[in-house]
Design an enzyme around this catalytic site. Structure first.
Site, PDB file in Angstrom:
ATOM      1  CB  SER A 247      33.082  41.334  50.167  1.00 22.42           C
ATOM      2  OG  SER A 247      31.570  41.877  49.772  1.00 22.42           O
ATOM      3  CG  ASP A 270      33.495  45.062  44.965  1.00 25.74           C
ATOM      4  OD1 ASP A 270      33.308  44.124  44.066  1.00 25.74           O
ATOM      5  OD2 ASP A 270      34.068  47.062  44.739  1.00 25.74           O
ATOM      6  CG  HIS A 325      30.530  41.254  45.164  1.00 22.20           C
ATOM      7  ND1 HIS A 325      32.128  42.568  45.724  1.00 22.20           N
ATOM      8  CD2 HIS A 325      30.494  40.933  45.934  1.00 22.20           C
ATOM      9  CE1 HIS A 325      31.679  42.640  47.132  1.00 22.20           C
ATOM     10  NE2 HIS A 325      30.745  41.160  47.216  1.00 22.20           N
TER      11      HIS A 325
END
Ligand SMILES: CCN(CC)CCN(C[C@]12C[C@](c3ccc(C(F)(F)F)cc3)(C1)C2)C(=O)Cn1c(SCc2ccc(F)cc2)nc(=O)c2c1C=CC2
Length: 403
Positions: A247, A270, A325
């Site tokens: 992320s 991600d 996620h």
């Protein structure tokens, strides 16, 4: 091991590779500018070790509560009940196992996370013969992190002496930094782009520290520990270094590749592309592997990843169907399916299957771009999304008016 709830026992899976895995913490430089990471490494088999809690201490739960905008008192009890007894799936401070030169991975955590939360990924890599340093960022993006101040410097009430980690000198006092939420009216882009630059510098400093350790330089660990860092001399292959992150840590991967050519390739899990300035994209010359969840991505984010597409540099993307996620951090293994769904820790795909696909695809990509002589090429098909749970590229339709 952790709790076992219901019929299937929960817990962070152990590595599947040939090596037993050890883990230890290193902090060099006691101030906020210091380097702080958790190391995962191949260790001597059957090492007895004092097990260490996966969440090192309660301040991390407090930080998580702040990040989740929950009350600290309530959530500390919930987190402690749900996650408090989990141990890391590695032998704490076990003796390092010399075996030629291991390739190296630097791992960068996401917004609101910290260094211990991706142990399923880091332990798997170490079990397959990597040395992995999971950094803890001091850019106020971590739920919590700590460093030290000289006693004379601070008038803060002194913490009770800790059981998990202690500083080398009793002139040092712990200082905690918690997640900094965006202030009203503050530009998120300014905050996040400054943070991603600091995060990359912290990853590069961690790499420079490993290079020093590999050259035999003595290392001053601020944290009292029996781990013998001199055993790592000449055991790391400083031509086979990758950077990986989840992320916000995925954006940090791109920033690292741009700033430091010693990183031969990057794996972004991600990735959250928002903090990155597109002007740096042309100066990124290394291979990149985007491993996305089906549920987190959106058109604007994918379009920015595609701006890194290249006809000459290997740039790959796959999407794990049914993943969310939180399928990448360790929490995905720590609740049953329904609590996991409610907390958005589970998607439709079984967490173990999602993690295995991500780890195997990553190993195949690392073999290709670090020119390893292992058998990870058996998973090359995963890099092209050839699996019932994967698609090549993205599930997001990029309907864009032709610009
Ligand atoms: C609510 C407030 N709001 C904060 C800005 C959004 C919070 N949020 C969604 C969450 C994290 C969630 C989560 C965690 C942990 C439990 C637990 F119960 F298991 F502890 C449950 C539920 C709450 C799912 C995200 O930020 C998602 N995200 C993340 S999550 C990384 C992380 C954090 C803490 C962890 F313990 C594990 C993993 N890393 C990023 O780099 C980015 C984003 C978004 C953009 C960039």
């Amino acid at each position: 091991m952790g709790n076992s709830v219901g019929q299937n026992s929960l817990g962070i899976p152990r590595g599947k590779g040939p090596h037993q895995v050890g883990s230890t913490d290193l902090m060099v430089g006691h101030t906020i500018q210091g380097t702080f990471f958790r190391l995962y490494y191949p260790c001597q088999a059957e090492e007895g070790s004092d097990e260490l809690n996966w969440i090192p201490c309660r301040e991390y739960f407090n930080g998580l509560a702040d990040f989740m905008k929950m009350s600290r008192a309530l959530s500390e009890r919930i987190f402690n009940f749900l996650f408090g007894s989990y141990k890391i799936p590695a032998a704490w401070n076990a003796s390092f196992k010399p075996d030629g030169k291991y390739p190296v991975v630097i791992f960068s955590h996401g917004l609101g996370a910290f260094r211990t939360l991706y142990s399923a990924i880091c332990v798997e890599l170490a079990s397959q013969g990597f040395i992995v340093a999971a950094v803890e960022h001091r850019d106020e993006s971590a739920s919590a992190t700590f460093y030290y101040k000289e006693k004379s410097e601070t008038k803060q009430s002194h913490h009770a002496p800790r059981e998990t980690f202690r500083p080398v000198s009793d002139n040092l006092v712990e200082e905690w930094m918690y997640y900094r939420p965006l202030k009203t009216g503050e530009s998120e882009l300014l905050l996040r782009s400054n943070q991603v630059k600091q995060r990359a510098d912290e990853c590069i400093r961690a790499l420079d520290l490993l290079i020093d350790i590999n050259s035999g330089k003595s290392v001053e660990n601020v944290l009292l520990s029996e781990f013998d860092w001199s055993k790592l001399k000449n055991c790391m292959d400083m031509c086979r270094i990758a950077v990986m992150g989840h992320s916000f840590g995925g954006a940090t991967v791109i920033e690292c590749l741009c700033k430091e050519v010693k990183f031969k390739c990057g794996i972004a899990l991600d990735a959250w592309m928002f903090p990155l300035e597109e002007e740096i994209f042309p100066s990124v010359k290394q291979p990149i592997f985007f491993i996305n969840s089906e549920k987190f991505q959106w058109a604007g984010n994918i379009i920015r990843m595609k701006k890194l597409d290249s006809a000459v540099i290997p740039r790959k993307m796959i999407t794990v169907l049914g993943a969310v996620h939180q399928s990448f951090p360790d929490f995905t293994f720590l609740t049953g399916h329904w609590v996991g769904k409610i907390l958005k820790l589970h998607g439709e795909i079984d967490p173990h299957i999602a993690m295995d696909l991500c780890n195997r695809a990553s190993l195949a990509f690392l073999q290709q771009h670090l020119s390893l002589e292992k058998d990870f090429n058996q998973w090359n098909h995963l890099i092209d999304g050839k699996d019932v749970h994967l698609i090549p590229g993205t599930n997001i339709t990029l309907l864009q008016s032709s610009i």
